[in-house]
Every structure is written in structure tokens, then in C-alpha cells.
Design a protein around this motif. Structure first.
Motif, PDB file in Angstrom:
ATOM      1  N   SER A  36     -25.850   7.032  15.979  1.00  0.00           N
ATOM      2  CA  SER A  36     -25.343   5.939  16.808  1.00  0.00           C
ATOM      3  C   SER A  36     -25.932   5.987  18.213  1.00  0.00           C
ATOM      4  O   SER A  36     -26.023   4.957  18.884  1.00  0.00           O
ATOM      5  CB  SER A  36     -23.816   5.999  16.885  1.00  0.00           C
ATOM      6  N   ALA A  37     -26.329   7.174  18.663  1.00  0.00           N
ATOM      7  CA  ALA A  37     -26.885   7.318  20.013  1.00  0.00           C
ATOM      8  C   ALA A  37     -28.251   6.654  20.149  1.00  0.00           C
ATOM      9  O   ALA A  37     -28.748   6.493  21.273  1.00  0.00           O
ATOM     10  CB  ALA A  37     -26.988   8.797  20.389  1.00  0.00           C
ATOM     11  N   ILE A  38     -28.840   6.241  19.029  1.00  0.00           N
ATOM     12  CA  ILE A  38     -30.132   5.559  19.112  1.00  0.00           C
ATOM     13  C   ILE A  38     -29.992   4.229  19.857  1.00  0.00           C
ATOM     14  O   ILE A  38     -30.990   3.667  20.328  1.00  0.00           O
ATOM     15  CB  ILE A  38     -30.728   5.337  17.709  1.00  0.00           C
ATOM     16  N   SER A  39     -28.760   3.739  19.991  1.00  0.00           N
ATOM     17  CA  SER A  39     -28.545   2.496  20.744  1.00  0.00           C
ATOM     18  C   SER A  39     -28.988   2.648  22.195  1.00  0.00           C
ATOM     19  O   SER A  39     -29.363   1.671  22.847  1.00  0.00           O
ATOM     20  CB  SER A  39     -27.073   2.084  20.687  1.00  0.00           C
ATOM     21  N   ILE A  40     -28.953   3.889  22.711  1.00  0.00           N
ATOM     22  CA  ILE A  40     -29.412   4.121  24.088  1.00  0.00           C
ATOM     23  C   ILE A  40     -30.916   3.881  24.182  1.00  0.00           C
ATOM     24  O   ILE A  40     -31.406   3.252  25.132  1.00  0.00           O
ATOM     25  CB  ILE A  40     -29.055   5.553  24.531  1.00  0.00           C
ATOM     26  N   VAL A  41     -31.658   4.380  23.200  1.00  0.00           N
ATOM     27  CA  VAL A  41     -33.104   4.148  23.171  1.00  0.00           C
ATOM     28  C   VAL A  41     -33.380   2.656  23.003  1.00  0.00           C
ATOM     29  O   VAL A  41     -34.285   2.093  23.632  1.00  0.00           O
ATOM     30  CB  VAL A  41     -33.762   4.951  22.024  1.00  0.00           C
ATOM     31  N   TRP A  42     -32.601   2.009  22.155  1.00  0.00           N
ATOM     32  CA  TRP A  42     -32.732   0.566  21.935  1.00  0.00           C
ATOM     33  C   TRP A  42     -32.468  -0.201  23.230  1.00  0.00           C
ATOM     34  O   TRP A  42     -33.218  -1.112  23.589  1.00  0.00           O
ATOM     35  CB  TRP A  42     -31.750   0.147  20.844  1.00  0.00           C
ATOM     36  N   ASP A  43     -31.397   0.155  23.939  1.00  0.00           N
ATOM     37  CA  ASP A  43     -31.058  -0.526  25.201  1.00  0.00           C
ATOM     38  C   ASP A  43     -32.139  -0.312  26.257  1.00  0.00           C
ATOM     39  O   ASP A  43     -32.420  -1.203  27.056  1.00  0.00           O
ATOM     40  CB  ASP A  43     -29.714  -0.023  25.730  1.00  0.00           C
ATOM     41  N   ARG A  44     -32.736   0.871  26.246  1.00  0.00           N
ATOM     42  CA  ARG A  44     -33.822   1.129  27.201  1.00  0.00           C
ATOM     43  C   ARG A  44     -35.037   0.274  26.865  1.00  0.00           C
ATOM     44  O   ARG A  44     -35.694  -0.286  27.742  1.00  0.00           O
ATOM     45  CB  ARG A  44     -34.196   2.614  27.167  1.00  0.00           C
ATOM     46  N   GLU A  45     -35.323   0.145  25.573  1.00  0.00           N
ATOM     47  CA  GLU A  45     -36.484  -0.621  25.123  1.00  0.00           C
ATOM     48  C   GLU A  45     -36.384  -2.089  25.539  1.00  0.00           C
ATOM     49  O   GLU A  45     -37.387  -2.713  25.902  1.00  0.00           O
ATOM     50  CB  GLU A  45     -36.593  -0.519  23.589  1.00  0.00           C
ATOM     51  N   PHE A  46     -35.176  -2.649  25.516  1.00  0.00           N
ATOM     52  CA  PHE A  46     -34.998  -4.074  25.779  1.00  0.00           C
ATOM     53  C   PHE A  46     -34.416  -4.375  27.162  1.00  0.00           C
ATOM     54  O   PHE A  46     -34.047  -5.516  27.450  1.00  0.00           O
ATOM     55  CB  PHE A  46     -34.122  -4.699  24.694  1.00  0.00           C
ATOM     56  N   GLY A  47     -34.326  -3.344  28.006  1.00  0.00           N
ATOM     57  CA  GLY A  47     -33.954  -3.574  29.394  1.00  0.00           C
ATOM     58  C   GLY A  47     -32.477  -3.589  29.705  1.00  0.00           C
ATOM     59  O   GLY A  47     -32.088  -3.670  30.874  1.00  0.00           O
TER      60      GLY A  47
END
Length: 252
Positions: A77-88
Motif C-alpha cells: 500500500s505504501a507504493i501510493s507514496i511513489v505514485w503521488d510523487r510521480e504525479f505531483g
């Protein structure tokens, strides 16, 4: 409702809704633990000696698989942090006038909710597969699994706060998950293990989450339930503090 509580609610709700809207991911998340019960539980049933634990292997395995579901779901679930970073979106979070600890807590809550959804399905379906689970014990195990899920999510957040790519996060997480799972006693009894393996299992916090869940669900446990709960809560505090520290130092 205070501002911090609103932030936690809305951020956690965002992650949970995003999870539920991804039907393929939801389906895969629910099928994975059931496949473990079918493949491993029935595949190794004849090789398992019920006399060692007093229960059949499928019943013995279900609490371990439920805890495994929490491990995988909460960590990834913590991959959402990487996702949020990727999309700003992460940049917007980091400049918001709220403590970083509030953001971390929201992520941990969301992870525990999604993991609880998966665990509930496992515990509800397992009697249909022949497992003998104490319903009251299953309910009592939920707080332990929630605390364990939050602790695992905190570890995932610590890793994700240092990663800038999905590939990097996935590689590190898979490296961490495998030994934590296989050295937890989720798939085998802890009695009679070689001394070296027994020492590793005792140092693994997941062993205590598995032991508490199994003790409450089927009455088989190696450690006192109070010790299991204390280790899980202590792990949550330590990893939570580490996650807040890593997230506070993160740059978008």
C-alpha cells in the motif's frame, strides 16, 4: 472534527477508495490468500501431523495466511507514496500546513483498512474450505492484525520515502517480505525447529502476530498472548516513529 482528524479521514478515504475502484487489484488481492489455502493447505495436508498441534493443517494454516495477507497488502500500500510523487500530488501534501506525522498516520490507517478487508474475506471463506475457526477468536484477532498492518505499512512508508521509482520500491519490498514471511511460522509449527531457525523466528515480529492470530482462532499458540500483543504494539511504535522520521526528511 479537528483539522488533523479531517486530514487523516480524507487522505485515508482517498487511498481506500482508490483501492476499491481498481477491480483487478481487488480481485487479485482476494484470490491470492485463498490460493495459498487451497494449494498449500490441501497439498501438504497429508504430510502434516495433526498430533503435533491438535488441529488439521487447513485450520492451522488459515491464521498464517490471514497474517500473510496483512503483510503483503500493508507493505505494498505504501507504493501510493511513489505514485503521488510521480504525479505531483506528494508535493502538495508536503507543503500543506499539517504535521508530517498526520500524513503518515493517514497512510497507515488506509493500509490497515484495505488489509482488514482482505483478512475478513479469508476468515469468512475459510470455513467453506474446511477450516475450523472460532468466530469469537477471529473477531478478537482483528485488533492484533490491524496493529500489525499499521506497523508493516510504517515500514513500507519508510522504504517508499527513499524511493523514486516503482521498480526500486518493488525490488526492496520483495527483498524484505520474503524472509519476514517464511521465518514467521505462518506455514509450520514452531516446536522442534533447529536452534538457529528458532532464534530467527523469535526475532521476527510477524511470528508474534501469527502466533496471536492462531491462538485466538484455533487455540494453538507458542507464546503467551500478552507477549504477542506487546511485541506487535512495540513494533508499531518503533516502525511508526521511523516512518515519521523518514517521511519528515523526504523531498518531493
Amino acid at each position: 472534527m479537528s483539522m488533523h482528524a479531517e486530514v487523516v479521514y480524507h487522505l485515508a478515504r482517498r487511498d481506500v477508495v482508490k483501492f476499491l475502484r481498481d477491480r483487478q487489484n481487488v480481485a487479485a488481492t482476494l484470490v491470492r490468500p485463498l490460493l495459498w489455502i487451497l494449494a498449500v493447505g490441501f497439498g501438504l495436508r497429508r504430510a502434516f501431523d495433526p498430533g503435533a498441534t491438535g488441529v488439521d493443517f487447513v485450520s492451522f494454516l488459515v491464521p498464517g495466511v490471514a497474517t500473510m495477507a496483512v503483510l503483503f497488502s500493508s507493505m505494498f500500500s505504501a507504493i501510493s507514496i511513489v505514485w503521488d510523487r510521480e504525479f505531483g500530488f506528494l508535493k502538495e501534501l508536503l507543503v500543506a500546513p499539517v504535521p508530517r506525522a498526520t500524513l503518515v498516520f493517514a497512510k497507515m490507517i488506509a493500509a490497515s483498512v484495505t488489509a482488514l478487508f482482505e483478512v475478513s474475506v479469508v476468515l469468512l471463506v475459510s470455513p467453506l474450505l474446511g477450516a475450523r475457526i472460532d468466530p469469537l477468536g477471529a473477531l478478537l484477532s482483528i485488533p492484533v492484525l490491524v496493529a500489525f498492518g499499521m506497523a508493516v505499512s510504517a515500514l513500507g512508508i519508510t522504504v517508499a520515502s527513499r524511493m523514486k521509482t516503482f521498480e526500486g520500491f518493488g525490488g526492496i519490498v520483495n527483498f524484505l517480505i520474503q524472509p519476514v514471511f517464511f521465518f514467521s511460522g505462518a506455514l509450520y509449527p514452531l516446536e522442534g525447529l533447529p536452534p538457529a531457525l528458532s532464534a530467527v523466528v523469535r526475532l521476527n515480529p510477524m511470528s508474534y502476530a501469527v502466533d496471536a492470530t492462531r491462538g485466538l482462532c484455533v487455540g494453538v499458540h507458542h507464546f503467551p498472548i500478552a507477549l504477542d500483543a506487546a511485541v506487535v504494539l512495540g513494533t508499531l511504535v518503533v516502525l511508526g516513529a521511523l516512518a515519521v522520521r523518514s517521511f519528515s526528511r523526504m523531498q518531493a
